[in-house]
Scaffold this motif. Structure first.
Motif, mmCIF file in Angstrom:
data_model
loop_
_atom_site.group_PDB
_atom_site.id
_atom_site.type_symbol
_atom_site.label_atom_id
_atom_site.label_comp_id
_atom_site.label_asym_id
_atom_site.label_seq_id
_atom_site.Cartn_x
_atom_site.Cartn_y
_atom_site.Cartn_z
ATOM 1 N N LYS A 222 0.811 -1.223 0.000
ATOM 2 C CA LYS A 222 0.000 0.000 0.000
ATOM 3 C C LYS A 222 0.843 1.271 0.000
ATOM 4 N N LEU A 223 2.159 1.120 -0.026
ATOM 5 C CA LEU A 223 3.051 2.278 -0.068
ATOM 6 C C LEU A 223 3.476 2.540 -1.508
ATOM 7 N N ASP A 266 3.706 7.945 -0.237
ATOM 8 C CA ASP A 266 2.422 8.006 0.460
ATOM 9 C C ASP A 266 1.870 6.605 0.694
ATOM 10 N N TYR A 267 1.273 6.454 1.881
ATOM 11 C CA TYR A 267 0.654 5.188 2.270
ATOM 12 C C TYR A 267 -0.839 5.322 2.035
ATOM 13 N N GLN A 272 -6.629 1.833 -3.664
ATOM 14 C CA GLN A 272 -5.306 2.130 -4.193
ATOM 15 C C GLN A 272 -5.438 2.970 -5.471
ATOM 16 N N ASN A 292 -5.051 8.803 2.324
ATOM 17 C CA ASN A 292 -3.599 8.695 2.166
ATOM 18 C C ASN A 292 -2.895 9.653 3.112
#
Length: 485
Positions: A222-223, A266-267, A272, A292
């Motif tokens: 997710k990063l 950004d996470y 997504q 995010n």
């Protein structure tokens, strides 16, 4: 018989046109973020039967109609002007990119910006003749880069999605820090435009927020991330005398510019977002659920210089270090049938260009300067026209929020009121500045066709016996008409 004869000769051309129209297909896949599915993923020219090799074209116009309260003493074409009404082009753009193979992409983006009735014309042209100061602006490239997928989003052999990806690219690119909004898409802003503070180097050591360089980008679960090393454009402003109160004043002068490094991470907690292209969505209009948190940076050595004293020609060099941290949320709210959504974004910048660095800007400024008879003390530091304090060494906080109202009888038309606030505490000034924007999007067909009214205020700074403080404000009303395919 005459009509039949014309049709006979037109048939080959008609067949060719129909054949080409079949190739230029609109993908049936909806692109989240545009708020309308009429155009799918846009105008595409397929290069293979599966559609995995293609060329996509994007075209957009943003026309502004404005009423500007000019800064006191402003002149337009040599005449005093307290207020200016105009219609001009904020952006006229064309972008094309090709996925030549599953691993190789090439992108080109060109156009013009900021053409008003009095300014924005071709380089070196003046006056009111055939090449007036507002006529025949020059097309230029905004982006031109190539990209190779080392670890693509999809395995070319098995078709399986990769949770970890890695891409390498080079050229005049938009893949860099400092924040999400530094890589903002100009097609789907929440407000009428970006606050511009997100592009702190614009048209100084970059070319309209781009530099030549190498970048990598990718995803680790997710990063998402992108990192770059660039060669900033050369700057050569002459050093200026120190300020009597604040001391040395840094200006852009990098000579043979040193490498610049930058990046953004950004996470993405919920849905997504695509990172196929760098352009970050401003508002998804309820088509995604996004939350995010991100951070980015930009650094280059010896980017500015300052004089040590008024009596000496000696100078000092200063590094440029720009930092940012932000949060972005775009979340559906209320009953699903109403398709309401909240969009919010907040970012904090810590900018260091060297001592007392300061820039002003006036977007599509129509004025030609101040009235020569105006006393120096009455000339605002902002500059003439709609000039405002832009960026400088110091801290800036920007936040915006909007609410997509419930669907009405006409599903295509949607309303989204918004507001934005900017706080600037800059070392060269003796008082913090507060800036406000209020308006709303009227979506006729998502972001593809929308009208956006916005009213903005700006504080006026004056130099009063060495102290740079605020004395009054001015406003600007913008009505934007946007269409894009």
């Amino acid at each position: 018989m005459e009509s039949s004869k014309h049709f006979h000769f037109a048939k080959p051309a008609l067949i060719i046109c129909l054949h080409f129209a079949m190739l230029l297909t609109l993908s049936s896949t909806h692109v989240a973020g545009q708020g309308a599915d009429n155009y799918g993923s846009g105008l595409k020219l397929k290069l293979d039967s599966a559609g995995k090799k293609y060329v996509r074209f994007i075209m957009w116009n943003q026309i502004w109609m404005r009423h500007i309260q000019n800064n006191p003493g402003s002149m337009v074409n040599g005449n005093p002007s307290a207020n200016t009404w105009d219609i001009g082009a904020r952006r006229l753009r064309f972008l094309a990119y090709a996925q030549i193979t599953p691993r190789y992409l090439v992108l080109t983006h060109f156009g013009i910006n900021n053409q008003s009735f009095a300014t924005g014309g071709g380089s070196g042209t003046t006056g009111t003749g055939g090449y007036g100061a507002g006529k025949k602006p020059q097309l230029f490239f905004h982006d031109a880069w190539n990209e190779f997928a080392i670890v693509p989003a999809e395995n070319p052999t098995t078709g399986k999605k990769n949770k970890r990806t890695l891409y390498l690219g080079a050229g005049l690119h938009y893949w860099w820090g400092i924040s999400r909004m530094t890589a903002a898409s100009t097609l789907n802003f929440l407000t009428v435009d970006a606050p511009v503070i997100n592009w702190p180097l614009v048209d100084v050591s970059d070319q309209f927020a781009r530099q030549y360089g190498l970048y990598i980008k990718g995803r680790l679960g997710k990063l998402t991330y992108n990192l770059n090393i660039n060669k900033p454009f050369a700057t050569n402003n002459s050093a200026v005398n120190p300020d009597p109160v604040h001391g040395p004043v840094a200006v852009d002068n990098n000579g043979d510019s040193k490498p610049a490094i930058g990046g953004y991470f950004d996470y993405q907690f919920l849905d997504q977002e695509s990172n196929a292209l760098p352009f970050r969505v401003g508002t998804y209009m309820g088509t995604k659920k996004v939350l995010n948190i991100g951070a980015g940076f930009y650094h280059t050595q010896k980017g500015t210089i300052s004089k040590t004293s008024a009596a000496s020609s000696n100078t000092n060099t200063h590094d440029i270090t720009l930092l940012g941290a932000d949060v972005f949320a775009d979340l559906p709210v209320g009953p699903k049938s109403k398709n309401m959504a909240v969009t919010a974004y907040t970012v904090f910048y810590d900018y260091n260009f060297g001592p007392n660095y300061l820039r002003t800007v006036g977007i599509m400024n129509t004025t030609s300067g101040f009235d020569p008879a105006l006393e120096a003390a009455k000339k605002t530091i902002n500059g003439s026209g709609n000039g405002r304090i832009f960026v400088g060494t110091g801290k800036i906080w920007y936040t915006q929020a909007g609410l997509l109202l419930p669907k009405g009888k006409h599903d295509k038309m949607r309303i989204q009121p918004f507001a934005a606030y900017t706080y600037k505490k800059l070392d060269a000034l003796d008082e913090a500045g507060h800036y406000l924007d209020v308006g709303g999007n009227i979506f006729l067909n998502g972001h593809h066709a929308k009208i956006t009214p916005q009213y903005s205020t700006r504080p006026l700074y004056y130099n009063n016996n060495g102290e740079k403080k605020i004395n009054g404000t001015k406003g600007e009303f913008i009505l934007q008409f946007q269409v894009y395919l």
